[in-house]
Design a protein around this motif. Structure first.
Motif, short mmCIF file in Angstrom:
data_model
loop_
_atom_site.label_atom_id
_atom_site.label_comp_id
_atom_site.label_asym_id
_atom_site.label_seq_id
_atom_site.Cartn_x
_atom_site.Cartn_y
_atom_site.Cartn_z
N ASN A 126 4.44 -65.44 -120.28
CA ASN A 126 5.58 -66.01 -119.43
C ASN A 126 5.90 -67.31 -120.13
O ASN A 126 5.52 -68.55 -120.13
CB ASN A 126 4.81 -66.88 -118.00
CG ASN A 126 4.23 -65.68 -116.96
OD1 ASN A 126 5.20 -64.56 -116.51
ND2 ASN A 126 3.03 -65.49 -116.60
N PRO A 127 6.98 -66.97 -120.74
CA PRO A 127 7.62 -68.17 -121.76
C PRO A 127 8.08 -69.21 -121.19
O PRO A 127 8.67 -69.29 -120.08
CB PRO A 127 9.01 -67.43 -122.28
CG PRO A 127 8.71 -65.88 -122.21
CD PRO A 127 7.83 -65.63 -120.93
N ASN A 128 7.84 -70.50 -121.81
CA ASN A 128 8.24 -71.67 -121.45
C ASN A 128 9.37 -72.24 -122.25
O ASN A 128 9.03 -72.77 -123.39
CB ASN A 128 7.17 -72.66 -121.19
CG ASN A 128 7.29 -74.08 -120.76
OD1 ASN A 128 8.28 -74.51 -121.00
ND2 ASN A 128 6.25 -74.54 -120.24
N TRP A 129 10.56 -72.06 -121.89
CA TRP A 129 11.86 -72.38 -122.82
C TRP A 129 11.88 -73.90 -122.54
O TRP A 129 12.39 -74.27 -123.97
CB TRP A 129 12.90 -71.53 -122.15
CG TRP A 129 12.84 -70.10 -122.39
CD1 TRP A 129 12.51 -69.27 -121.21
CD2 TRP A 129 12.89 -69.36 -123.69
NE1 TRP A 129 12.56 -67.98 -121.90
CE2 TRP A 129 12.69 -67.96 -123.34
CE3 TRP A 129 12.93 -70.02 -124.80
CZ2 TRP A 129 12.83 -67.12 -124.44
CZ3 TRP A 129 12.95 -68.93 -126.01
CH2 TRP A 129 12.96 -67.56 -125.70
N ASP A 130 11.47 -74.49 -121.72
CA ASP A 130 11.47 -76.02 -122.04
C ASP A 130 10.77 -76.68 -123.02
O ASP A 130 11.01 -77.25 -123.92
CB ASP A 130 11.15 -76.81 -120.91
CG ASP A 130 12.18 -76.68 -119.61
OD1 ASP A 130 13.31 -76.67 -119.88
OD2 ASP A 130 11.73 -76.59 -118.37
N SER A 131 9.36 -75.89 -123.26
CA SER A 131 8.53 -76.31 -124.47
C SER A 131 9.02 -75.71 -125.84
O SER A 131 8.94 -76.41 -126.80
CB SER A 131 7.00 -75.54 -124.07
OG SER A 131 6.46 -76.25 -122.86
N TYR A 178 5.31 -70.48 -127.27
CA TYR A 178 5.57 -70.88 -125.93
C TYR A 178 6.74 -69.78 -125.79
O TYR A 178 6.86 -69.26 -124.43
CB TYR A 178 6.18 -72.15 -125.72
CG TYR A 178 5.04 -73.30 -125.37
CD1 TYR A 178 4.36 -73.17 -124.13
CD2 TYR A 178 4.50 -74.16 -126.31
CE1 TYR A 178 3.28 -73.76 -123.99
CE2 TYR A 178 3.61 -74.93 -126.09
CZ TYR A 178 3.14 -75.23 -124.77
OH TYR A 178 2.06 -75.69 -124.35
N LYS A 193 4.54 -66.15 -125.08
CA LYS A 193 3.49 -66.00 -124.09
C LYS A 193 3.96 -65.28 -123.17
O LYS A 193 5.09 -64.86 -122.90
CB LYS A 193 2.96 -67.63 -123.43
CG LYS A 193 2.35 -68.08 -124.42
CD LYS A 193 1.80 -69.50 -123.73
CE LYS A 193 0.95 -69.37 -122.68
NZ LYS A 193 0.59 -70.60 -122.14
N LYS A 245 18.30 -71.39 -120.69
CA LYS A 245 18.86 -72.08 -119.71
C LYS A 245 20.01 -72.42 -119.39
O LYS A 245 20.43 -73.25 -118.59
CB LYS A 245 18.10 -73.52 -120.26
CG LYS A 245 16.45 -73.59 -120.56
CD LYS A 245 15.54 -73.63 -119.70
CE LYS A 245 15.67 -74.86 -118.75
NZ LYS A 245 14.34 -74.58 -117.69
#
Length: 473
Positions: free
Chosen positions: A242-247, A237, A240, A384
């Motif tokens: 488009n990183p998904n920092w919550d994941s 995550y 990728k 975040k």
């Protein structure tokens, strides 16, 4: 009953056939054809299912494919490609990777493609046979564990490949070699998009997460556990497009409470603290009588000039940080009479010595360890806007090597701090290239590189060079 374990010689002869697998493509549009495989798996015994799993572990870490792809070339691809190392030695394939003059004829790149699809091919052969096993001695829970471990190793390999090559053929089923027609037809497998490859990786990892053993249950850290799966999920995550920092944060938080940093950084490398509290997935090597790790001999010893020479920039970064512990745990300075355009002092030549015992073949390799995940969690905090908690994790890693705490006044400043900390902590473990690329710093950093006398190395890295070309062979 047909043979269940494919001899590695057959795989060597059939390596180019790996692209003939039938497949279920995970994509929003049909970019790769689906080929029906008429073959069916034999009904194997429980012990044969275990042997198939052992074969995939051997492919992942052993002489057939993994020791070069997952250890030696991980350092070449991750550290020599980056600002951590020069090629060293006299291997033309390594040198062109170092100088960014490689092309589709580079033999290292060809070997990595073949080895990776060799690992994937072994997994693809094993999976349907284990799934078809009806032996009562193989419980449903154990069968699910075996399938989860195999699917994790397939995902781990695809994760490396998508970061090295970008678009890839997605091969998720065993090759159909039943007739010449199917071989010819299924050899032509177009590449799928990067997003499609990541979706295939995630499908395997999600299955593995639900089925492999809990952390710290197996005595050997070579066995895939939920900690390894959650770690790679976090890294996927973060990597990728488009990183998904919550994941990233979610999966890091599933890992961190179950592991702890070893108190002394040198314990990681002294060969006396294997399967330690920090190791999440550790490639175990037990010596020449079974499987020995010959890779350290490529870095240590006089004789011929060794590979992967630490760079001036790396040594200067260690010294500027006052990071003596990690510097001297990772690099030795020797008087072997060697010199080159980068290091002209023959009495003080640096060699990679993190893996420091080439004589008996027992040096392990950390595919995943806690410090990596702590610093990745720090990135997620910083992304975040939580600079304070990011600093706490960075300082936890720094405290072990007696470095003073750091602070930052902005997210950009903290991002630079984390990047440097990852570089010094994880050097020669194959992470630096991928860190530079996923943070968008690769071209800027590599084109600013200078040799020992301050002259620019003029790599002139272009965007297309952030991934390797598909090997012409």
């Amino acid at each position: 009953m047909k043979a269940l374990i494919i001899n590695k010689t057959i795989w060597g002869l059939a390596a180019i056939m790996f692209l003939s697998s039938c497949q279920k493509i995970l994509d929003t549009k049909p970019q790769t054809q689906i080929i029906t495989n008429p073959t069916s798996a034999a009904n194997i015994s429980a012990s044969q299912a275990e042997n198939l799993l052992a074969g995939v572990y051997d492919a992942e870490t052993g002489y057939s494919y993994g020791l070069e792809f997952n250890v030696l070339d991980r350092i070449t691809n991750g550290d020599v490609w980056s600002d951590n190392c020069y090629a060293g030695g006299d291997n033309a394939a390594n040198i062109t990777i170092d100088l960014f003059t490689y092309d589709a004829l580079n033999d290292n790149i060809r070997r990595d493609w073949a080895d990776a699809y060799g690992i994937i091919g072994n997994a693809n052969i094993a999976l349907p046979q284990v799934e078809a096993c009806t032996d009562a001695a193989l419980s449903a829970g154990r069968k699910a564990q075996i399938l989860g471990e195999i699917r994790f190793m397939r995902a781990f390999t695809y994760f490396d490949m998508v970061r090295l090559f970008g678009e890839l053929p997605i091969i998720l089923e065993p090759a159909d070699l039943s007739t010449s027609e199917t071989v010819i037809q299924s050899t032509f497998v177009p590449k799928s998009s990067v997003d499609s490859v990541y979706e295939a990786i995630l499908q395997d990892l999600w299955f593995a997460k639900d089925n492999v053993q809990d952390d710290n249950v197996p005595s050997s850290k070579m066995i895939v556990t939920k900690g390894a799966v959650n770690s790679i999920l976090a890294k996927v995550y973060a990597s990728k497009p488009n990183p998904n920092w919550d994941s990233v944060a979610y999966y890091c938080d599933r890992v961190i409470p179950n592991y702890s940093l070893v108190p002394d950084f040198t314990y990681l490398w002294d060969n006396n603290h294997k399967n330690n509290s920090e190791a999440i997935w550790e490639f175990n090597y037990i010596g020449w009588s079974k499987v020995g790790n010959w890779i350290p001999s490529q870095f240590i010893g006089s004789g011929w000039k060794k590979f992967s020479t630490p760079s001036n920039d790396l040594v200067n970064t260690f010294r500027a940080e006052g990071d003596s512990i990690r510097l001297h745990s990772s690099i030795s300075f020797v008087d072997y009479g060697w010199s080159d355009p980068y290091w002209k002092n023959t009495n003080y030549y640096p060699i990679l010595s993190k893996y420091n015992d080439p004589s008996d073949g027992t040096n392990d390799f950390y595919a995943i360890r806690l410090a990596d995940i702590l610093l990745l969690r720090a990135e997620a905090y910083n992304a975040k806007g939580d600079i304070s908690n990011a600093a706490k994790l960075v300082n936890e890693v720094r405290a072990r090597v007696k470095l003073s705490p750091v602070t930052a006044s902005s997210a950009d400043e903290m991002a630079s701090i984390i990047a440097k900390e990852r570089r010094l902590e994880l050097v020669f473990e194959g992470h630096r290239r991928f860190d530079l690329i996923r943070t968008g710093k690769a071209i800027e950093v590599m084109n600013a590189q200078k040799e020992g006398e301050g002259n620019n190395l003029n790599y002139n890295v272009q965007p297309y060079q952030l991934v390797y070309p598909v090997p012409q062979q």
